[in-house]
Design an enzyme around this catalytic site. Sequence first.
Site, mmCIF file in Angstrom:
data_model
loop_
_atom_site.group_PDB
_atom_site.id
_atom_site.type_symbol
_atom_site.label_atom_id
_atom_site.label_comp_id
_atom_site.label_asym_id
_atom_site.label_seq_id
_atom_site.Cartn_x
_atom_site.Cartn_y
_atom_site.Cartn_z
ATOM 1 N N LYS A 190 0.827 -1.216 0.000
ATOM 2 C CA LYS A 190 0.000 0.000 0.000
ATOM 3 C C LYS A 190 0.863 1.268 0.000
ATOM 4 O O LYS A 190 0.649 2.173 -0.795
ATOM 5 C CB LYS A 190 -0.910 0.035 1.253
ATOM 6 C CG LYS A 190 -1.773 -1.196 1.438
ATOM 7 C CD LYS A 190 -2.633 -1.097 2.686
ATOM 8 C CE LYS A 190 -1.876 -1.056 4.005
ATOM 9 N NZ LYS A 190 -1.094 -2.259 4.320
ATOM 10 N N ARG A 242 12.166 -5.348 4.433
ATOM 11 C CA ARG A 242 11.907 -3.928 4.145
ATOM 12 C C ARG A 242 12.948 -3.031 4.821
ATOM 13 O O ARG A 242 13.341 -3.254 5.953
ATOM 14 C CB ARG A 242 10.512 -3.564 4.661
ATOM 15 C CG ARG A 242 10.233 -2.070 4.644
ATOM 16 C CD ARG A 242 8.775 -1.726 4.768
ATOM 17 N NE ARG A 242 8.137 -2.207 5.975
ATOM 18 C CZ ARG A 242 6.842 -2.106 6.211
ATOM 19 N NH1 ARG A 242 6.040 -1.572 5.286
ATOM 20 N NH2 ARG A 242 6.323 -2.556 7.324
#
Length: 218
Positions: free
Chosen positions: A13, A126
């Site tokens: 997102k 990440r």
Amino acid sequence: MIMVFLGAPGSGKGTQARYLYEKFGFEHISTGNLLRKEIELETGLGLSIRKIMEGGRCVDDDIVFQLIEIILSTRQGEHILFDGFPRNINQAKKFDALLAKYNRVIDTVIDFQIIFSKLMERLTGRYICTRCMSVYHKLFNPTNVEGICDKCGHDKFMVREDDKPRVVKKRLEVYEEQHQSLREYYLDRLKLYDLDADLDVAIVHRNLLVLLQKHMNR
Ligand code: AP5
């Protein structure tokens, strides 16, 4: 225009929101980022939510709405993209009521679809630029030059506290408990579009643009 991104932690997102900001100037409002800012600044609010977020649980709705109301009252008429908010059906209902107060409605809700088994790898790989907050991944979306942010040239990165495997597991559980009813709420209101988030970043982006184009031409 008001747009909402729903989707599991790590579904992409934030990555796609960033592209829409760069391309169309959508203001990207991530409740996660707003809450992390409070923690970083060590505000009273930040101190009260640190443990909750580090444990992968949801912050109290009232706290989240304090932040959302500030956004709505100061950005009238702007294109806003809400990422990771609303997160449960109570928030969705309350958000509709709050938007009405500011004469606004949600235009479209995009649900990022991905199988759960992919998410642990995405989140534990990440890393984020500490200056401009651009998001990368060790394997799937690395910087062009190792150790240098593509967007701002900075050379310092961080990993999120809640990207540890134990916390990711909890976040996925919380998501699973809340998502179906939220999805049905927007399906009933004919606002929901599914996006296959299990593809390469650039392909997800292209498909998102096609989807938005179709929506705008309705
Ligand atoms: P929040 O910050 O909102 O986190 P989240 O919803 O869990 O989502 P993420 O930011 O982890 O993932 P993402 O979907 O944005 O993925 P990204 O693009 O980074 O919330 C954190 C916490 O805040 C919550 O747990 C809660 O405590 C609190 N909170 C927030 N909102 C709240 C609310 N409304 N109410 C109550 N509490 C709230 O991508 C992930 C990785 O994958 C990156 O490394 C990226 O490079 C990579 N990647 C992206 N796309 C792809 C692709 N297509 N293929 C391969 N890799 C990809």
